[in-house]
Design an enzyme around this catalytic site. Sequence first.
Site, PDB file in Angstrom:
ATOM      1  N   SER A 263      11.460  23.662 -48.656  1.00 46.36           N
ATOM      2  CA  SER A 263      12.398  24.266 -47.653  1.00 46.36           C
ATOM      3  C   SER A 263      13.538  23.112 -47.138  1.00 46.36           C
ATOM      4  O   SER A 263      14.056  23.274 -46.107  1.00 46.36           O
ATOM      5  CB  SER A 263      11.711  24.765 -46.424  1.00 46.36           C
ATOM      6  OG  SER A 263      10.647  23.839 -45.873  1.00 46.36           O
TER       7      SER A 263
ATOM      8  N   LEU B 184      15.782  19.299 -47.464  1.00 47.02           N
ATOM      9  CA  LEU B 184      16.997  18.767 -48.136  1.00 47.02           C
ATOM     10  C   LEU B 184      17.255  18.907 -49.569  1.00 47.02           C
ATOM     11  O   LEU B 184      18.022  19.648 -50.084  1.00 47.02           O
ATOM     12  CB  LEU B 184      17.333  17.289 -47.500  1.00 47.02           C
ATOM     13  CG  LEU B 184      18.518  16.767 -48.304  1.00 47.02           C
ATOM     14  CD1 LEU B 184      19.814  17.373 -47.936  1.00 47.02           C
ATOM     15  CD2 LEU B 184      18.390  15.238 -47.826  1.00 47.02           C
TER      16      LEU B 184
ATOM     17  N   GLY C 146      14.835  20.398 -51.834  1.00 43.86           N
ATOM     18  CA  GLY C 146      14.400  21.740 -52.139  1.00 43.86           C
ATOM     19  C   GLY C 146      15.582  22.794 -51.967  1.00 43.86           C
ATOM     20  O   GLY C 146      15.897  23.760 -53.079  1.00 43.86           O
TER      21      GLY C 146
ATOM     22  N   TYR D 233       2.356   4.503 -46.856  1.00 42.87           N
ATOM     23  CA  TYR D 233       3.096   5.614 -47.502  1.00 42.87           C
ATOM     24  C   TYR D 233       3.409   5.149 -49.038  1.00 42.87           C
ATOM     25  O   TYR D 233       3.348   5.876 -49.911  1.00 42.87           O
ATOM     26  CB  TYR D 233       4.383   5.952 -46.706  1.00 42.87           C
ATOM     27  CG  TYR D 233       5.496   6.989 -47.337  1.00 42.87           C
ATOM     28  CD1 TYR D 233       5.271   7.987 -47.516  1.00 42.87           C
ATOM     29  CD2 TYR D 233       6.506   6.214 -48.186  1.00 42.87           C
ATOM     30  CE1 TYR D 233       6.440   8.887 -48.240  1.00 42.87           C
ATOM     31  CE2 TYR D 233       7.469   7.008 -48.921  1.00 42.87           C
ATOM     32  CZ  TYR D 233       7.340   8.492 -48.755  1.00 42.87           C
ATOM     33  OH  TYR D 233       8.417   9.331 -49.287  1.00 42.87           O
TER      34      TYR D 233
ATOM     35  N   LYS E 132       2.666   6.651 -52.632  1.00 42.99           N
ATOM     36  CA  LYS E 132       3.665   7.075 -53.681  1.00 42.99           C
ATOM     37  C   LYS E 132       3.568   6.423 -54.820  1.00 42.99           C
ATOM     38  O   LYS E 132       4.075   6.975 -55.995  1.00 42.99           O
ATOM     39  CB  LYS E 132       5.173   6.968 -52.900  1.00 42.99           C
ATOM     40  CG  LYS E 132       5.403   7.947 -51.858  1.00 42.99           C
ATOM     41  CD  LYS E 132       5.509   9.078 -52.676  1.00 42.99           C
ATOM     42  CE  LYS E 132       6.268  10.289 -51.848  1.00 42.99           C
ATOM     43  NZ  LYS E 132       6.722  11.484 -52.485  1.00 42.99           N
TER      44      LYS E 132
ATOM     45  N   THR F  21      18.135   7.543 -54.611  1.00 44.14           N
ATOM     46  CA  THR F  21      18.574   6.588 -53.519  1.00 44.14           C
ATOM     47  C   THR F  21      18.897   7.182 -52.170  1.00 44.14           C
ATOM     48  O   THR F  21      18.292   8.437 -52.010  1.00 44.14           O
ATOM     49  CB  THR F  21      19.919   5.781 -53.978  1.00 44.14           C
ATOM     50  OG1 THR F  21      20.970   6.753 -54.645  1.00 44.14           O
ATOM     51  CG2 THR F  21      19.513   4.662 -54.996  1.00 44.14           C
TER      52      THR F  21
ATOM     53  N   LYS G  14      26.469  12.736 -34.473  1.00 47.13           N
ATOM     54  CA  LYS G  14      27.005  11.748 -33.322  1.00 47.13           C
ATOM     55  C   LYS G  14      28.310  12.215 -33.264  1.00 47.13           C
ATOM     56  O   LYS G  14      28.910  12.337 -32.113  1.00 47.13           O
ATOM     57  CB  LYS G  14      26.860  10.424 -33.822  1.00 47.13           C
ATOM     58  CG  LYS G  14      25.874   9.591 -33.052  1.00 47.13           C
ATOM     59  CD  LYS G  14      25.861   8.090 -33.349  1.00 47.13           C
ATOM     60  CE  LYS G  14      24.626   7.378 -32.894  1.00 47.13           C
ATOM     61  NZ  LYS G  14      24.568   6.094 -32.777  1.00 47.13           N
TER      62      LYS G  14
ATOM     63  N   ARG H   8      25.263   0.652 -49.009  1.00 42.86           N
ATOM     64  CA  ARG H   8      24.227   1.513 -49.497  1.00 42.86           C
ATOM     65  C   ARG H   8      24.582   2.492 -50.720  1.00 42.86           C
ATOM     66  O   ARG H   8      26.207   2.725 -50.721  1.00 42.86           O
ATOM     67  CB  ARG H   8      23.803   2.533 -48.423  1.00 42.86           C
ATOM     68  CG  ARG H   8      22.958   1.907 -47.313  1.00 42.86           C
ATOM     69  CD  ARG H   8      21.616   1.305 -47.795  1.00 42.86           C
ATOM     70  NE  ARG H   8      21.011   0.802 -46.635  1.00 42.86           N
ATOM     71  CZ  ARG H   8      21.157  -0.590 -46.157  1.00 42.86           C
ATOM     72  NH1 ARG H   8      21.675  -1.390 -47.100  1.00 42.86           N
ATOM     73  NH2 ARG H   8      20.227  -1.140 -45.302  1.00 42.86           N
TER      74      ARG H   8
END
Length: 339
Positions: free
Chosen positions: A35, A37, A39, A161, A165, A189, A212, A233
């Site tokens: 449910s 992003l 998926g 975490y 992973k 990424t 925003k 990025r």
Amino acid sequence: KRVRHLFTVFSTMSAEEASNGGSAPPSIIMVTGGSGLVGQAIKTYTDQNAQPGETWIFLSSKDGDVRDRKETEAIFEKYKPTHVIHLAAKVGGLFANMAQKVEFFRENVLINDNIMECCRIHKVVKLVSFLSTCIFPDKTTYPINETMLHDGPPHPSNEGYAYAKRLIDTMNRAYAEEYGCNFTSIIPTNIYGPHDNFSIQNGHVIPGLIHKCYLAKRDNTPFTIWGSGTPLRQFIYSLDLAELTVWVMRHYHSPDPITLSVDEDTEVSIRDVALAVAKAMNFEGEIIFDSTKADGQFKKTADNAKLRSYLPDYKFTSIQDGVQKSVDWFVENYDVARK
């Protein structure tokens, strides 16, 4: 379509397909964490690019708690998947990761162990799990690639975490060696797109900027971006990631992880992303970069050479087009979007 051409080029007929007269046997592909992003992007992609004999099932937390072994077994008994794309995880922002390292480690280990062992027991043909660039060593050289995952400790802030992973990669190889399982993992990424979490406080960069800018336009106030805007990025549009994830499921058969990222030369600054958001939103007010706020790491470049060795001609969605599509989706779905 270009996508189908890619799949044709990299397809290899298995013995099972050959015995079926060249057609693949029916597949039931189950997506955990379906449910969110990624998926929802996979659902959109597969709805538009349906393949004969494939049935897709997208799980949410309503279908059962995959931290619990019995509930996970019940899900596998109910749907009998032949393939699994594993997105479900306990995730959170910086402060949650710092405050709950035990929970982030234990819950993710439980989730991953339940999914992997059920895939083995139920003889799932292929398991594709998701890793993250944030689990790489804190002190490293750039660009990072798949071979560097275990070269040093992760950043202390998210070590619970990160170690949970990393164990997916360890266990993919272990299951392959001991049981011959076809388990692999993906390292994406920075992902953005429709169905993202657009929270300004807890969301990622692009969805936070979109929300925003929406509020600045609505309230006729300046669009203020935290930091100088100089960090770089690599952003991947969720529908591109979905397409490539399906390609991995069908055609990439190695336990070693594969990085799914745009090319290094398409890294963009946060400033350029913010300006792209403002343009897509038709925002004509004042734009302020608040350099009193911290910038974070300057760059976290990932190397996609392995992906390019398989798909040298793959065309990624440009940041401008992806941001426009994300802005349009957010504006159209403002009342129901996660924020």
